[in-house]
Design an enzyme around this catalytic site. Structure first.
Site, mmCIF file in Angstrom:
data_model
loop_
_atom_site.group_PDB
_atom_site.id
_atom_site.type_symbol
_atom_site.label_atom_id
_atom_site.label_comp_id
_atom_site.label_asym_id
_atom_site.label_seq_id
_atom_site.Cartn_x
_atom_site.Cartn_y
_atom_site.Cartn_z
ATOM 1 N N SER A 94 0.798 -1.236 0.000
ATOM 2 C CA SER A 94 0.000 0.000 0.000
ATOM 3 C C SER A 94 0.825 1.279 0.000
ATOM 4 C CB SER A 94 -0.952 0.003 1.189
ATOM 5 O OG SER A 94 -1.994 -0.916 0.989
ATOM 6 N N TYR A 218 -2.341 -2.434 -10.619
ATOM 7 C CA TYR A 218 -2.383 -2.216 -9.170
ATOM 8 C C TYR A 218 -1.648 -3.343 -8.444
ATOM 9 C CZ TYR A 218 -4.135 -1.948 -4.404
ATOM 10 O OH TYR A 218 -4.212 -1.897 -3.040
ATOM 11 N N TYR A 270 -4.717 3.511 8.019
ATOM 12 C CA TYR A 270 -6.067 2.941 8.027
ATOM 13 C C TYR A 270 -6.849 3.323 9.271
ATOM 14 C CZ TYR A 270 -3.674 0.555 4.300
ATOM 15 O OH TYR A 270 -2.934 0.300 3.187
#
Length: 334
Positions: A94, A218, A270
């Site tokens: 990420s 991705y 997050y």
């Protein structure tokens, strides 16, 4: 009585002065960063890996050595300080979302990108569908749904959008040897069913118009391999208005720097982002590969690696090392 009182007052004042002086000496300037201090912080927190769990929902990630550990800092002058397993490579996962967002905004403009997604934080995990089915667009570009959409906005057919991301990572780190792990990529592609579901929901509502090769890009960007030193260079880049650690100003952009750092601060960790902002107070982005990149605005960058994760998907040891650095050098932005 007055003499005694004045005597006691003088003693107390002297004690507070000395105590305050001692406390001030314990808090160092970021300019004083040293490998000795980094080693102390690393060794202090090393054993906490036992309280985490290496990500195994992507089978290849589950093979990472849970004891491998690295800590790197790029200081204000662009000098690199690093300790631990500094040659150990791991996948960005990420953390690559920051680079993809930069490229998407460079090509489309911030307004166009954020018409399709929000600036919002979240109390949900990184792979949650969140409000895709209710509001029709991702909460932010740091969650998987928003990141998949962000990558789809980078122009070019086939693998070209990914190549742009890889080239930018190579530029920022000044490391042209960086590449992605084909094995991890295939593992992510084979098991990425939740991501595939997000992709097709967004395609269904018209946010994405291309085919699954965009999703493949991705998966590829998440599979880019680098080291903790490379992460520290990325942290420095965004902390210094997108100027590279060696002074290269090709992409200098103060507004881009603010955008990326703001998203890192509110959503980079997050559902733990709020607590992290309170305890560390620095723009940061984690990845389930065990890395965390940190920008210390106008000062430098920090990169950490330790594969075992907490329940939020953030490196257990990595967080503790960053927290100690922030305290010891008084780095928080608040």
């Amino acid at each position: 009585m007055n003499k005694v009182y004045r005597s006691k007052s003088t003693m107390i004042a002297a004690f507070l002065l000395v105590g305050g002086s001692l406390y001030a000496q314990q808090s160092k300037s970021f300019k004083e960063i040293s490998t000795r201090d980094l080693t102390t912080i690393m060794e202090k927190n090393r054993s906490y890996y036992e309280s985490g769990k290496v990500a195994d929902y992507i089978p290849e990630l589950g093979k990472m050595d849970p004891k491998a550990l690295a800590l790197a800092v790029v200081d204000e002058k662009g000098k690199i300080h690093s300790v631990g397993d500094i040659n150990k490579k791991f996948t960005m996962q990420s953390i690559s979302k920051t680079i993809a967002l930069m490229l998407a905004v460079m090509e489309n403009g911030e307004k166009t990108v954020f018409e399709k997604m929000g600036y919002y934080g979240t109390d949900k995990p990184f792979n949650h569908f969140a409000n895709l089915e209710t509001m029709g667009k991702p909460l932010n570009p740091m969650m998987n749904a928003g990141a998949i959409l962000t990558t789809s906005l980078i122009s070019g057919s086939g693998q070209l959008p990914f190549d742009k991301i890889l080239d930018m990572v190579r530029y920022i780190t000044n490391n042209p040897t960086l590449d992605y792990s084909r094995i991890v990529y295939e593992s992510e592609k084979e098991t990425g069913h939740r991501n595939r579901g997000m992709f097709h929901i967004m395609k269904n509502v018209g946010l994405i118009s291309g085919g699954e090769e965009q999703l493949d890009n991705y998966f590829r960007q998440c599979s880019i391999e680098l080291t903790a030193e490379d992460l520290a260079k990325i942290g420095y880049f965004f902390a210094h208005q997108c100027i590279r650690f060696d002074g290269d100003k090709r992409y200098k952009d103060a507004e881009m720097s603010k955008l990326i750092q703001s998203q890192m601060l509110i959503a980079g960790m997050y559902e733990f982002s709020g607590e992290y902002a309170r305890t560390v107070g620095l723009p940061s982005k984690s990845g389930v590969g065990g890395g965390i990149v940190v920008s210390v605005p106008q000062q430098g960058g920090i990169g950490v690696f330790s594969a075992p994760l907490d329940s939020h998907g953030n490196s257990v040891v990595g967080y503790r090392m960053i927290l100690d650095l922030a305290k010891q050098y008084n780095l928080g932005v608040f």
